[in-house]
Scaffold this motif. Structure first.
Motif, PDB file in Angstrom:
ATOM      1  N   ILE A   1      39.708  40.779  38.644  1.00 12.79           N
ATOM      2  CA  ILE A   1      39.530  40.838  37.510  1.00 12.79           C
ATOM      3  C   ILE A   1      40.242  41.564  36.677  1.00 12.79           C
ATOM      4  O   ILE A   1      40.457  40.728  35.712  1.00 12.79           O
ATOM      5  N   VAL A   2      40.326  43.200  37.126  1.00  8.77           N
ATOM      6  CA  VAL A   2      40.974  44.030  36.233  1.00  8.77           C
ATOM      7  C   VAL A   2      42.272  42.996  36.161  1.00  8.77           C
ATOM      8  O   VAL A   2      43.355  43.247  35.177  1.00  8.77           O
ATOM      9  N   GLY A   3      43.022  42.717  37.146  1.00  2.98           N
ATOM     10  CA  GLY A   3      44.868  42.036  36.851  1.00  2.98           C
ATOM     11  C   GLY A   3      44.580  40.855  35.943  1.00  2.98           C
ATOM     12  O   GLY A   3      45.562  40.923  35.685  1.00  2.98           O
ATOM     13  N   ALA A   4      43.739  40.015  36.518  1.00  3.72           N
ATOM     14  CA  ALA A   4      43.489  38.345  35.577  1.00  3.72           C
ATOM     15  C   ALA A   4      43.202  39.111  33.902  1.00  3.72           C
ATOM     16  O   ALA A   4      43.918  38.968  32.590  1.00  3.72           O
ATOM     17  N   VAL A   5      42.804  40.180  33.808  1.00  3.83           N
ATOM     18  CA  VAL A   5      41.954  41.110  32.108  1.00  3.83           C
ATOM     19  C   VAL A   5      43.990  41.066  31.434  1.00  3.83           C
ATOM     20  O   VAL A   5      44.295  41.187  30.519  1.00  3.83           O
ATOM     21  N   VAL A   6      44.307  41.929  32.398  1.00  2.00           N
ATOM     22  CA  VAL A   6      45.189  42.538  31.963  1.00  2.00           C
ATOM     23  C   VAL A   6      46.360  41.724  31.887  1.00  2.00           C
ATOM     24  O   VAL A   6      47.706  41.260  31.020  1.00  2.00           O
ATOM     25  N   ASP A   7      46.576  40.634  32.748  1.00  2.00           N
ATOM     26  CA  ASP A   7      47.262  39.235  32.704  1.00  2.00           C
ATOM     27  C   ASP A   7      47.492  38.797  31.244  1.00  2.00           C
ATOM     28  O   ASP A   7      48.618  37.889  31.204  1.00  2.00           O
ATOM     29  N   GLY A   8      46.388  39.183  30.865  1.00  2.00           N
ATOM     30  CA  GLY A   8      45.640  37.889  29.511  1.00  2.00           C
ATOM     31  C   GLY A   8      45.066  36.562  30.139  1.00  2.00           C
ATOM     32  O   GLY A   8      45.080  35.322  29.807  1.00  2.00           O
ATOM     33  N   ARG A   9      44.817  36.240  31.486  1.00  2.00           N
ATOM     34  CA  ARG A   9      44.049  35.347  32.448  1.00  2.00           C
ATOM     35  C   ARG A   9      42.718  34.689  31.773  1.00  2.00           C
ATOM     36  O   ARG A   9      42.361  33.883  31.912  1.00  2.00           O
ATOM     37  N   ALA A  10      42.357  36.248  31.867  1.00  2.00           N
ATOM     38  CA  ALA A  10      40.904  36.386  31.226  1.00  2.00           C
ATOM     39  C   ALA A  10      40.966  37.226  29.581  1.00  2.00           C
ATOM     40  O   ALA A  10      41.333  38.779  29.703  1.00  2.00           O
ATOM     41  N   GLU A  11      40.111  37.280  29.180  1.00  2.00           N
ATOM     42  CA  GLU A  11      39.608  37.434  27.788  1.00  2.00           C
ATOM     43  C   GLU A  11      38.697  38.805  27.941  1.00  2.00           C
ATOM     44  O   GLU A  11      38.839  40.342  27.391  1.00  2.00           O
ATOM     45  N   ILE A  12      37.342  38.586  28.756  1.00  3.19           N
ATOM     46  CA  ILE A  12      36.640  39.590  29.151  1.00  3.19           C
ATOM     47  C   ILE A  12      36.847  39.518  30.914  1.00  3.19           C
ATOM     48  O   ILE A  12      36.757  38.828  31.583  1.00  3.19           O
ATOM     49  N   GLY A  13      35.915  41.211  31.397  1.00  3.32           N
ATOM     50  CA  GLY A  13      36.104  40.853  32.652  1.00  3.32           C
ATOM     51  C   GLY A  13      34.746  41.129  32.985  1.00  3.32           C
ATOM     52  O   GLY A  13      34.387  42.367  32.183  1.00  3.32           O
ATOM     53  N   VAL A  14      33.971  41.209  33.419  1.00  2.64           N
ATOM     54  CA  VAL A  14      32.831  42.104  34.210  1.00  2.64           C
ATOM     55  C   VAL A  14      33.075  42.668  35.925  1.00  2.64           C
ATOM     56  O   VAL A  14      33.092  42.067  36.675  1.00  2.64           O
ATOM     57  N   VAL A  15      33.058  43.757  35.938  1.00  3.43           N
ATOM     58  CA  VAL A  15      33.714  44.768  37.373  1.00  3.43           C
ATOM     59  C   VAL A  15      32.569  45.567  37.605  1.00  3.43           C
ATOM     60  O   VAL A  15      31.776  46.001  36.987  1.00  3.43           O
ATOM     61  N   ALA A  16      32.892  45.621  38.761  1.00  5.95           N
ATOM     62  CA  ALA A  16      31.701  47.366  39.734  1.00  5.95           C
ATOM     63  C   ALA A  16      32.470  48.185  40.189  1.00  5.95           C
ATOM     64  O   ALA A  16      33.008  47.775  41.385  1.00  5.95           O
ATOM     65  N   LEU A  17      33.670  48.709  39.498  1.00  4.85           N
ATOM     66  CA  LEU A  17      34.812  49.659  39.437  1.00  4.85           C
ATOM     67  C   LEU A  17      34.444  50.622  38.999  1.00  4.85           C
ATOM     68  O   LEU A  17      34.138  50.581  38.032  1.00  4.85           O
ATOM     69  N   GLU A  18      34.261  51.851  39.860  1.00  4.01           N
ATOM     70  CA  GLU A  18      34.903  53.097  39.327  1.00  4.01           C
ATOM     71  C   GLU A  18      36.323  53.454  38.203  1.00  4.01           C
ATOM     72  O   GLU A  18      36.583  54.239  37.479  1.00  4.01           O
ATOM     73  N   SER A  19      37.387  53.016  39.047  1.00  2.00           N
ATOM     74  CA  SER A  19      38.719  53.274  38.908  1.00  2.00           C
ATOM     75  C   SER A  19      39.030  52.778  37.027  1.00  2.00           C
ATOM     76  O   SER A  19      37.992  52.256  36.549  1.00  2.00           O
ATOM     77  N   GLU A  20      39.984  53.282  36.707  1.00  5.25           N
ATOM     78  CA  GLU A  20      40.053  52.617  35.243  1.00  5.25           C
ATOM     79  C   GLU A  20      41.734  52.068  34.928  1.00  5.25           C
ATOM     80  O   GLU A  20      42.023  52.053  35.879  1.00  5.25           O
ATOM     81  N   HIS A  21      42.229  52.024  33.990  1.00  5.45           N
ATOM     82  CA  HIS A  21      43.353  50.857  34.056  1.00  5.45           C
ATOM     83  C   HIS A  21      43.798  51.859  32.561  1.00  5.45           C
ATOM     84  O   HIS A  21      43.088  51.006  31.236  1.00  5.45           O
TER      85      HIS A  21
END
Length: 303
Positions: A134-154
């Motif tokens: 999901i994080v990769g998809a939001v960064v690439d523009g394939r998704a506009e919003i992501g809902v994740v369970a991650l502690e890491s940042e980008h």
């Protein structure tokens, strides 16, 4: 290559029927017209697509390949028309959301319902993905919003608090683990599990943790949702791990719920959005606002 969409439609109809006349009838054509279209299609692609015999036609090897591609082409075009239809009916906006299984199965439905009440002419494409994907998809523009369970940042994304949840162990009431207040994940690995299907975020998550412990998850049954896990566990088929918020009230009396003594059992769901979106989308911003207000409501209720 010069052929039309109608030629592919006729080809598929004849392939399905195994008969030129019946295929032509499906397409509201005369048999001679259908035969001519197939002849022109074969000339265009340079291969013979059908073998003729007394009772009809059968696909050649090349025809089998053509059929699979043609089905995908026609299906994709049908999807295109389905995606365009809301615009013709007054759709004013669209938002693409990728979320993990936990969010989709528990919190998102109610929050999306609130969004649709406020903006009924907006459409949302919601897809389930693993949090890292999901994080990769939001960064690439394939998704506009992501809902994740991650502690890491980008560095390219903002992460906003959404909901808190907890993974818990479900057992039958008479199970040997039912009397425990807490339990480690390692202590569960010798038991048969009821799990989500392969590819689901939680299934992958638990399989990876079992592997990291040098063990494996003994999956007895795979199902499509948390409710099915609860019902199978209650029947005595095995044990399962689910988010606490996914357990319905009607199931609670038939199950024992044991806290997992693991730091990863506490799930902080977060909304991730681009820090600098390439395009303005007011409805994306409205949805993010509703999701974040949902977090505020939950926090005030807990406090």
């Amino acid at each position: 290559m010069r052929y039309e969409l109608t030629d592919l439609t006729v080809f598929l109809a004849i392939a399905d029927e195994g008969n030129v006349s019946k295929g032509a009838e499906r397409c509201h054509l005369a048999p001679s017209s259908a035969s001519l279209r197939i002849k022109n299609l074969e000339a265009s692609v340079g291969v013979t697509l059908f073998k003729r015999h007394a009772r009809g036609v059968v696909l050649t090897a090349a025809g089998q390949v053509m059929r699979e591609h043609a089905k995908r082409c026609v299906a994709q075009l049908e999807q295109m028309h389905a995606d365009l239809e809301p615009y013709s009916q007054g759709m004013t906006g669209h938002v693409t959301v990728f979320a993990n299984n936990n969010a989709i199965s528990t919190h998102l439905p109610d929050d999306l319902a609130r969004f649709f009440m406020a903006y009924p002419s907006v459409r949302i494409t919601l897809e389930e993905r693993l949090s890292h994907d999901i994080v990769g998809a939001v960064v690439d523009g394939r998704a506009e919003i992501g809902v994740v369970a991650l502690e890491s940042e980008h560095p390219d994304l903002d992460f906003l608090p959404y909901r808190k949840d907890q993974l818990v162990l479900l057992t039958p009431n008479n199970h040997l683990l039912a009397k425990r207040d807490t339990i480690s994940f390692a202590s569960c690995l010798g038991q048969p599990f009821i799990s989500l299907q392969s590819g689901a975020a939680l299934h992958t998550f638990l399989m990876n943790h079992a592997n990291a412990l040098g063990g494996r998850l003994d999956v007895r049954v795979q199902v499509s949702g948390y409710r099915a896990i609860a019902r199978l566990v209650a029947s005595g088929a095995g044990i399962g791990i689910v988010p606490r918020t996914a357990i319905e009230r009607s199931d609670r009396g038939r199950l024992a719920i044991v806290d997992l003594d693991e730091p990863w059992a506490i799930r902080d769901l977060r909304v991730c959005i681009p820090k600098h979106p390439s395009e303005k989308n007011v409805y994306r911003d409205k949805l993010v606002d509703i999701l974040c207000r949902a977090n505020a409501r939950t926090a005030s209720t807990v406090s």
